[in-house]
Design a protein around this motif. Structure first.
Motif, PDB file in Angstrom:
ATOM      1  N   ARG A 101      13.137 -26.605 -15.578  1.00 46.47           N
ATOM      2  CA  ARG A 101      12.689 -27.282 -14.373  1.00 46.47           C
ATOM      3  C   ARG A 101      11.576 -28.258 -14.740  1.00 46.47           C
ATOM      4  N   SER A 143      19.133 -32.530 -16.525  1.00 37.62           N
ATOM      5  CA  SER A 143      18.018 -31.786 -15.930  1.00 37.62           C
ATOM      6  C   SER A 143      16.800 -31.727 -16.846  1.00 37.62           C
ATOM      7  N   SER A 150      21.502 -25.265 -18.026  1.00 36.81           N
ATOM      8  CA  SER A 150      20.937 -26.144 -17.009  1.00 36.81           C
ATOM      9  C   SER A 150      21.808 -27.388 -16.910  1.00 36.81           C
TER      10      SER A 150
END
Length: 400
Positions: free
Chosen positions: A216, A13, A9
């Motif tokens: 995420r 992030s 990632s």
């Protein structure tokens, strides 16, 4: 053997934030070893994880060695936070202690798992003739336990750990023992552009299975999700980088300029031109103060290129993980990254295909993201190597 979960990632992030949340939420009977490049990241993890106590190995023990303390902490079943440099010295005893101990490994940033050792063919022959070492199936075995001289102390240490190999009869290669990854309950490796990194080639070489995931953020919560490279918004990230495009780039027109070999061969006039270009960009084009600048090159050329107003703003070319420079916006990257030829040969002749372009842009991005771009703020970048500029554009276009 456990399958490694590679959390690939983009920088900033939330990989470390996910890890901290994961550690806080894990059942109390779980045991963890968290490995990170820098001491300040150890303190960040220790202070942020509230539901378990992480302990860092130190030298305050009867042996006066951190590795001894690490082994004692494993015996005690402690949660451990340590640096890459300590974990790299893993030996058979450490592997034995970790076997069936029920630990989960979280590796923050890819680790240096393969390196050429700094010793020449003549010294290798001398060690063999003196019967200090012998070779068994390309592995270097240390024979002279009473040896205490500083000259070959690193060779003795690596060979005694069983991690030293000879290649083509004239150079030595250290590899991190792959069996370490097999003794953990789970392994997480947090990085970016894993496909181009030495650790990926090392995993392929040793048949270590891995799967890709990403991070995420949903509200205030970080979670793992399916790996989707198109979700990285590279175009928006690249738009934050004002890459210099002017006559100061003339020196870097040819593909190999500013590589390690090129810098080694460069004469005083060329180094002088580079120094003037660096000064002109940082002090005239950017009008930046020392506290706003980070710049880099190979460490052997740092003192030749440093200038008034930015001499102490140097950040090592292989810098990762640290947030110490997150307010800097005037950047200069005076290097053209290629894979070490011996490391490349080592992998290729073992049937592993390498991607030097992905490796180069991976290291470049890691360095750039030490700056304030990690906070979504714009930066300026002097990148005189035409090759490195093209690789950065290729990354932004999802071509790498």
């Amino acid at each position: 053997m456990v399958k490694v979960t590679v959390i690939d990632s983009v920088m900033g992030s939330g990989k470390t934030s996910w890890a901290i949340a994961y550690l806080n939420e894990a059942p109390t009977d779980r045991k963890f070893i968290f490995i990170t490049p820098f001491l300040d990241e150890i303190e960040r993890v220790r202070s942020a994880v509230m539901k378990r106590q992480f302990i860092s190995p130190d030298n305050d023990n009867v042996k006066g060695r951190k590795m001894y303390d690490l082994k004692q902490l494993i015996v005690q079943g402690a949660d451990i936070c340590a640096t890459h440099s300590l974990f790299r010295d893993a030996d058979d005893e450490l592997v034995e202690l970790l076997t069936d101990a029920g630990y989960t490994l979280i590796l923050d940033e890819a680790m240096d798992v393969v390196e050429r050792v700094n010793i020449g063919p003549q010294d290798i022959r001398s060690l063999l003739m003196s019967q200090y070492i012998k070779i068994e199936e390309n592995r270097v075995i240390w024979l002279f336990d009473e040896y205490n001289d500083a000259r070959f102390s690193d060779i003795k240490r690596l060979a005694k750990a069983g991690n030293l190999f000879i290649y083509r009869d004239n150079f030595l290669v250290w590899t991190f023992p792959p069996r370490v990854f097999a003794v953990f309950e789970e392994v997480y490796s947090m990085t970016y552009l894993f496909n181009g990194q030495l650790q990926r080639y090392y995993f392929d070489l040793h048949g270590i299975a891995y799967e890709y995931r990403s991070v995420r953020k949903t509200g205030d919560y970080y979670e793992l999700c399916d790996y989707d490279v198109l979700a990285e918004n590279r175009e928006e990230l690249y738009a934050l980088i004002e890459v210099y495009d002017g006559k100061l780039n003339e020196i870097g027109r040819r593909k190999n300029v500013l590589s390690s070999g090129w810098l080694d061969r460069a004469n005083g006039d060329v180094i002088g031109e580079l120094k003037r270009n660096l000064y002109t960009y940082l002090r005239s084009h950017c009008d930046a103060s020392a506290g706003e600048i980070i710049w880099t090159t190979l460490k052997d050329y740092r003192h030749q290129l440093k200038g008034k107003g930015f001499a102490d703003s140097f950040l090592a070319v292989n810098a990762r993980a640290t947030n110490e420079y997150a307010d800097r916006w005037a950047l200069a990257y005076i290097y053209n990254r290629y894979m070490n030829p011996q490391e490349r040969t080592f992998f290729q002749e073992n049937g592993i295909q390498v991607d030097e372009e992905a490796l180069a842009v991976s290291d470049l991005l890691q360095w750039i993201w030490r700056s304030r771009i990690r906070n979504g703020q714009p930066i300026k970048l002097y990148l005189p190597s035409s090759r490195m500029r093209s690789l950065l554009r290729a990354w932004a276009n999802y071509e790498i």
